[in-house]
Design an enzyme around this catalytic site. Structure first.
Site, mmCIF file in Angstrom:
data_model
loop_
_atom_site.group_PDB
_atom_site.id
_atom_site.type_symbol
_atom_site.label_atom_id
_atom_site.label_comp_id
_atom_site.label_asym_id
_atom_site.label_seq_id
_atom_site.Cartn_x
_atom_site.Cartn_y
_atom_site.Cartn_z
ATOM 1 N N GLU A 1 -13.136 -62.061 -21.548
ATOM 2 C CA GLU A 1 -11.933 -61.641 -22.257
ATOM 3 C C GLU A 1 -11.747 -60.131 -22.259
ATOM 4 O O GLU A 1 -10.645 -59.639 -22.044
ATOM 5 C CB GLU A 1 -11.968 -62.168 -23.702
ATOM 6 C CG GLU A 1 -11.707 -63.656 -23.831
ATOM 7 C CD GLU A 1 -10.278 -64.034 -23.471
ATOM 8 O OE1 GLU A 1 -9.419 -63.141 -23.388
ATOM 9 O OE2 GLU A 1 -10.035 -65.235 -23.275
ATOM 10 N N SER A 2 -12.792 -59.383 -22.518
ATOM 11 C CA SER A 2 -12.609 -57.943 -22.732
ATOM 12 C C SER A 2 -13.669 -57.073 -22.072
ATOM 13 O O SER A 2 -13.560 -55.847 -22.116
ATOM 14 C CB SER A 2 -12.618 -57.643 -24.230
ATOM 15 O OG SER A 2 -13.890 -57.965 -24.790
#
Length: 813
Positions: A685-686
């Site tokens: 995700e990040s």
């Protein structure tokens, strides 16, 4: 006004810059344990024995409490931060410790939006401990608090005081922020002076435009209109960005209007409308032109209205233009169709595009008109067969067009949506036969096989897969074909044939999804099977020493390994100095920009890139650390598989880190996820960057949309006074992300593939794909029509396997 989000001082940098002792592993355990809304469904895999790193008892020494408080600030846990800083105050009489603790309490209040309490705390530090480092920093945070309260004059003065106490680090930034606040306070002369000082302080290249625009705006608001216009025009000539030019045109027009020179004002507004219709300021310019009665070309007027979302008046403008042009206009027809569809007139939109198709075969919009017409027919009008015929008509009309294979591929996709699998399989096979050299050939043959399998004809499907495996140029594609050959042979009772195919798949693309999935099938492991036990301990001190020696040897460097473990000469680079100071103060995005500029500048140097990777790891800039580490491996000529076997473990542990473990472990336990699975999701995700935000609006470590987060807040009531900016708090983001993912998993009956699909593409889509897959996770993956979602699941699976191999204890298999 600059945002105050996610400005939490990272504890590792605290240790580096003010000499604190090493941060203890684990956390304080002071945060609330969230309760899932739904009862989690247990996964079919055996229950693992979880052996997480134990949470230590916080050290009673004041320095330890300060570090715990800093960590809590970084993780967005204001209550834990306050408790730690209060303990430090209670256990020390040292003015430096007391000042640091009081500063930390103020920052906890600042980030919790308790601004009055924050102001009191910062003033108390300055008054009671004027000779401490904390007092100097208190001026900076005082400015942040004043700015949040829109007390701009006081904010500017506080930034000025900080600069006076700590010059030579981020002077250009501070002058710029002083200018912003003075401008907001209406002190335009003071703002211009501050911006001029910022330019003289040698700001980074990417901030110069904004500073110069600030100077021009200040002159404009001060009434120095001729000077402002000259400055706007200079910026216009120096920057080709259309959105910026439209903004400058708007400002120029306003300045000329104030000078009672409507002719030049209208000239500027027309430039914006005629050349940059997609910019919002162009719509403002159009509105003023219409108000002033200035004629505007109807095509550009329609385009400007369309991009501003004014679809009705856009259609009217396009119709006027079309009626006035004997030869019509392909551009007007194309955008008229888009505007009509946006208004809900999908059928009328297809008529506009058909007119373009029939009348403008050489238009740059010709293929796009076919595409939009077909898309509108199936997505808006539910006319799947008609959409298919539109796409096939394009292929018939332009069989050699560069997009012919793509449209034929899409026609098959539409037939899948229509439920006509047999026709879809035939169309995909046609792509492979008619366009064998296109980028769609393998995927089409592969999907023809998968779809034929769904129809129950596995013998034909096996033949198509064998053809696909022989034609596949990419290792990933060969692995995919072998994986499915193995599945079909297993379904036919041919266990030796299945194992042989899976062995070929496992060997084809080591560390790739299909190879790892085949390896799990060979071992009899279900998808995302956790290890029986795991540990999260990494001996960074020893591993970085080993890695530094390897870098020195691999690249034949004169530097000693010890030299590579410090920033070395990079510490004197202005970008490093500015980046470190900005990071220390919690200005993470600006700090990252400085560090990334430095990383790019030294990209040809394995030694400097390694130095940065280690420094970034220590301060908590994990995303940049991962990229730097990967680049060192690239310079060494190691692909993904080789990096896990031929490079020191430091690189794998950094690239697949267990960062934020004191937040991930309790979230995993609360929501019945294996921690290694959550780490894999978090990484995808990040890449462990808490202040990241996407172009779609997703925020934070787990990249949740604000609307989704608001729903979770309504269900849980935590944290108090939630706003979307709380998603930049790691504690909130990880808790909310785990909550939402668990909700999808429970809704989808424990299916992690479907849960991930729902997290990425929505639960409605995921439920439909899951139903079509009939319990086969591999089939579910291939049914998903969105490449982004397929890649999302595959990348998480790949990362999970690496996490399992790095941190888990696996039985032979």
């Amino acid at each position: 006004m600059p945002s105050n989000r996610f400005r939490f001082f990272f504890p590792f940098l605290f240790a580096l810059l003010i000499g604190a002792c090493a941060l203890p592993a684990g956390g304080l355990g002071l945060w609330p344990t969230p309760t899932p809304t739904l009862t989690p469904t247990a996964t079919p895999s055996p229950t693992p024995t979880i052996t997480p790193t134990p949470t230590p008892t916080p050290t009673p020494q004041p320095s330890g409490w300060l570090e715990n408080g800093q960590r809590a600030l970084f993780e967005g846990d204001w209550d834990a931060a306050r408790a730690a800083f209060q303990q430090a105050q209670a256990q020390s009489a040292d003015p430096a410790v007391l000042a640091a603790a009081q500063l930390g309490l103020g920052r906890a209040d600042l980030y919790a939006r308790h601004y009055a309490a924050a102001l009191d705390a910062f003033r108390a530090v300055i008054t009671a401990y004027p000779d401490t480092t904390a007092a100097t920093d208190a001026y900076f945070y005082l400015a942040e608090a004043y700015q949040a309260l829109e007390r701009y004059t006081e904010a500017a003065k506080a930034y000025q005081a900080f600069l006076q106490h700590r010059p030579g680090y981020i002077d250009a930034y501070l002058y710029e922020w002083m200018g912003d606040n003075r401008f907001n306070a209406g002190d335009y002369n003071g703002a211009a002076s501050a911006y001029q000082a910022a330019l003289k302080a040698s700001p980074p290249q990417d901030r110069i435009y904004g500073i110069k625009l600030g100077i021009a705006r200040a002159h404009h608001m001060e009434g120095n209109l001729t000077t402002a216009i000259a400055e706007y025009q200079a910026l216009y000539q120096a920057d080709a960005n259309g959105y910026r030019r439209a903004l400058l045109d708007w400002y120029i027009g306003q300045a000329y209007t104030a000078l009672h020179d409507p002719e030049h004002a209208h000239e500027a507004y027309l430039d914006a409308v005629n050349n940059y219709p997609a910019a919002y300021q162009s719509y403002l310019a159009l509105t003023q032109l219409v108000k002033d009665g200035v004629p505007v070309d109807d095509l550009n007027r329609g385009l400007t209205d369309y991009f501003a979302g004014q679809y009705g008046v856009a259609v009217q403008a396009f119709d006027r233009y079309l009626n006035a042009q004997p030869g019509g206009s392909d551009t007007a027809l194309y955008y008229k169709g888009l505007a009509l569809r946006a208004m809900g007139n999908a059928a009328q939109a297809t008529i506009a595009w058909q007119a373009l198709i029939d009348g403008y075969p050489k238009s740059r919009f010709w293929d796009k008109a076919w595409e939009q017409k077909a898309y509108t027919e199936w997505a808006y009008l539910d006319l799947y067969d008609k959409a298919t015929e539109t796409l096939l008509a394009f292929v018939q009309a332009a069989p050699t067009h560069s997009r012919a294979a793509e449209f034929l591929f899409d026609a098959a996709r539409v037939q899948v949506r229509a439920g006509n699998l047999a026709r879809a399989a035939a169309l995909w096979e046609r792509v492979a036969r008619e366009y064998p050299t296109s980028g769609y050939a393998f995927r089409s043959l592969y999907l023809a096989a998968i779809t034929t399998h769904r129809l129950g004809n596995d013998e034909t499907a096996r033949g198509l897969l064998q053809e696909a495996s022989a034609a596949a140029a990419k290792a990933e594609n060969r692995a995919a074909a072998y994986l499915w050959l193995g599945k079909l042979r297993a379904a036919a009772g041919d266990s030796p044939g299945a194992r042989n195919a899976w062995q070929l798949a496992a060997a084809a693309d080591p560390t790739g999804y299909y190879s790892e999935r085949a390896r799990d099938l060979l071992a009899g492991r279900p998808p995302f099977a956790p290890p029986p036990a795991f540990h999260l301990t990494t001996n960074w001190a020893a591993e970085r020493q080993q890695a530094a020696a390897w870098v020195r040897s691999r690249f034949e460097l004169a530097d000693s390994p010890a030299d590579l473990l410090t920033p070395g000469h990079l510490a004197s680079d202005p970008r490093f100095i500015r980046g470190s100071e900005l990071w220390r103060l919690g200005r993470y995005e600006e700090a990252k920009a400085e560090f990334e500029a430095l990383r790019t500048a030294v990209a040809d140097s394995p030694a400097d890139t390694f130095r940065l990777a280690e420094y970034f790891r220590q301060i908590g800039l994990y995303r940049s650390a991962v990229f730097a580490a990967r680049h060192v491996l690239d310079l060494a000529g190691l692909d993904d598989a080789a990096t896990l076997t031929a490079a020191p473990p430091y690189f794998a542990h950094l690239r697949f880190g267990t960062f934020y473990s004191d937040l991930v472990l309790p979230a995993a336990q609360a929501y019945d996820f294996h921690p290694l699975f959550l780490f894999a999701v978090l990484r995808q995700e990040s890449l462990f960057e808490g202040f990241v935000h996407s172009s779609a609006g997703a925020r934070g470590l787990m990249q949740l949309m604000p609307a989704t987060a608001k729903e979770i807040y309504q269900q849980t009531g935590w944290p108090p006074d939630f706003t979307p900016d709380d998603l930049y708090r790691p504690k909130v983001s990880i808790t909310y992300g785990a909550h939402y993912l668990a909700r999808q998993r429970d809704y989808l009956k424990g299916d992690l593939y479907a849960a991930l699909a729902a997290y990425n593409a929505g639960p409605g889509n995921a439920a439909r794909w899951q139903q079509a897959a009939q319990g086969d996770p591999d089939l579910l993956l291939e049914i998903i029509p969105y490449g982004q979602t397929r890649d999302y699941i595959r990348r998480i699976y790949e990362a999970f396997v690496i996490y399992r191999n790095l941190y888990g204890t696996m039985p032979p298999g």
